[in-house]
Design a protein around this motif. Structure first.
Motif, mmCIF file in Angstrom:
data_model
loop_
_atom_site.group_PDB
_atom_site.id
_atom_site.type_symbol
_atom_site.label_atom_id
_atom_site.label_comp_id
_atom_site.label_asym_id
_atom_site.label_seq_id
_atom_site.Cartn_x
_atom_site.Cartn_y
_atom_site.Cartn_z
ATOM 1 N N ARG A 216 0.843 -1.239 0.091
ATOM 2 C CA ARG A 216 -0.026 0.038 -0.072
ATOM 3 C C ARG A 216 0.824 1.222 0.123
ATOM 4 O O ARG A 216 1.851 1.373 0.539
ATOM 5 N N GLY A 217 0.441 2.228 -0.358
ATOM 6 C CA GLY A 217 1.203 3.441 -0.792
ATOM 7 C C GLY A 217 1.390 4.190 0.625
ATOM 8 O O GLY A 217 2.173 4.838 0.835
ATOM 9 N N ASP A 218 0.319 3.962 1.436
ATOM 10 C CA ASP A 218 0.270 4.741 2.741
ATOM 11 C C ASP A 218 1.332 3.682 3.645
ATOM 12 O O ASP A 218 1.211 4.278 4.820
ATOM 13 N N GLU A 219 1.892 2.560 3.628
ATOM 14 C CA GLU A 219 2.709 1.962 4.251
ATOM 15 C C GLU A 219 4.498 2.422 3.751
ATOM 16 O O GLU A 219 5.234 1.866 4.533
ATOM 17 N N VAL A 220 4.224 3.013 2.816
ATOM 18 C CA VAL A 220 5.923 3.440 2.389
ATOM 19 C C VAL A 220 6.657 4.325 3.145
ATOM 20 O O VAL A 220 7.786 3.916 3.562
ATOM 21 N N LEU A 221 6.145 5.279 3.566
ATOM 22 C CA LEU A 221 6.769 6.157 4.608
ATOM 23 C C LEU A 221 7.252 5.539 5.904
ATOM 24 O O LEU A 221 8.398 5.746 6.251
ATOM 25 N N ARG A 222 6.494 4.571 6.468
ATOM 26 C CA ARG A 222 6.889 3.850 7.665
ATOM 27 C C ARG A 222 7.996 2.927 7.448
ATOM 28 O O ARG A 222 8.698 2.783 8.114
ATOM 29 N N ALA A 223 7.660 2.237 6.093
ATOM 30 C CA ALA A 223 8.758 1.284 5.921
ATOM 31 C C ALA A 223 10.129 1.966 5.729
ATOM 32 O O ALA A 223 11.161 1.477 6.014
#
Length: 201
Positions: free
Chosen positions: A35-42
Motif C-alpha cells: 500500500r502507498g500509505d505504508e511506504v513512509l513507515r517502511a
C-alpha cells in the motif's frame, strides 16, 4: 549492499521483483509493502537506499508516497517502476522528487542497472516516455480542475461535486468548462478520461 524497499499492490509482481533483485550480488530487498500509505513507515523503519515504487496503489499513490519521502528529508532515493507509462505521471513523479521512472516491461538487467544508477546519484527515465512527455508538454490543468475531474470520474452531478468541495454550482461549472476546453473534450466525463489517460490526475 544496496538496501531496497519494494512498494507494489500486486503481490505476484512484488515477489517477482524481489526475486530478481535479490539475485544481484550487490542488492538486498529489506522490505516489501502493498500500500502507498505504508511506504513512509517502511522507509523510517528499514532505512533503504532505494525505494522501488509503483504508482497506482491503495491508500496513497506512489507519487504522493514519493513526495512524503522527499519532504521528510530521508536519504532514500525513489525509482518509479509502473505499468502506467503516461507522460503526465512522469512529470508529476519527477516533480515529487523521484530519481527514476521506468515501465514494468523493462528487462531484469535494465532494472538492476537503473537501481544502481539511482543509488549512485544519477537519474533514469524511460527514453520513449521522455520523448513523448517532451512533445506533449506539461499538464495544463490547475490543482482545482484536477480535483473536480477526479470526482467527475465517479459520474456524479455538478450539484454533488459542488457539495463535496464546498463551492457554488456556478463555480464548479466554470472550472469544469475550463478543464473541458484545455483537454479538447466535449463533456466533463470525456475531459476526465483524457486527463486520466495522460496521467494528469
Amino acid at each position: 549492499m544496496i538496501r531496497v524497499l519494494l512498494a507494489d499492490d500486486q503481490a505476484m509482481v512484488r515477489g517477482a521483483l524481489a526475486a530478481l533483485l535479490n539475485l544481484e550480488k550487490d542488492m538486498d530487498v529489506v522490505a516489501q509493502v502493498g500500500r502507498g500509505d505504508e511506504v513512509l513507515r517502511a522507509v523510517e523503519k528499514y532505512q533503504p537506499d532505494i525505494a522501488v515504487v509503483d504508482i497506482e496503489m491503495p491508500g496513497l499513490d506512489g507519487i504522493e508516497a514519493t513526495a512524503q519521502i522527499t519532504q521528510g528529508g530521508f536519504p532514500t532515493r525513489v525509482l518509479i517502476v509502473t505499468t502506467f507509462g503516461r507522460p503526465g505521471y512522469l512529470k508529476r513523479a519527477l516533480d515529487a522528487g523521484a530519481s527514476g521512472f521506468i515501465v514494468k516491461e523493462t528487462p531484469a538487467d535494465e532494472l538492476a542497472k537503473a537501481v544502481r544508477t539511482v543509488h549512485a546519484g544519477g537519474r533514469v527515465v524511460d527514453p520513449a516516455l521522455a520523448t513523448t512527455a517532451l512533445f506533449e508538454g506539461n499538464n495544463p490543468l490547475t490543482d482545482r480542475e484536477r480535483e473536480l475531474l477526479r470526482i467527475a470520474l465517479e459520474g456524479v452531478t455538478v450539484a454533488d461535486i459542488a457539495a463535496e468541495v464546498f463551492l457554488s454550482e456556478g463555480t464548479v461549472r466554470n472550472l469544469l468548462s475550463s478543464a473541458i476546453a484545455k483537454t479538447g473534450a466535449r463533456t466533463r466525463n470525456e475531459a476526465a478520461r483524457i486527463a486520466q489517460e495522460n496521467g494528469w490526475l
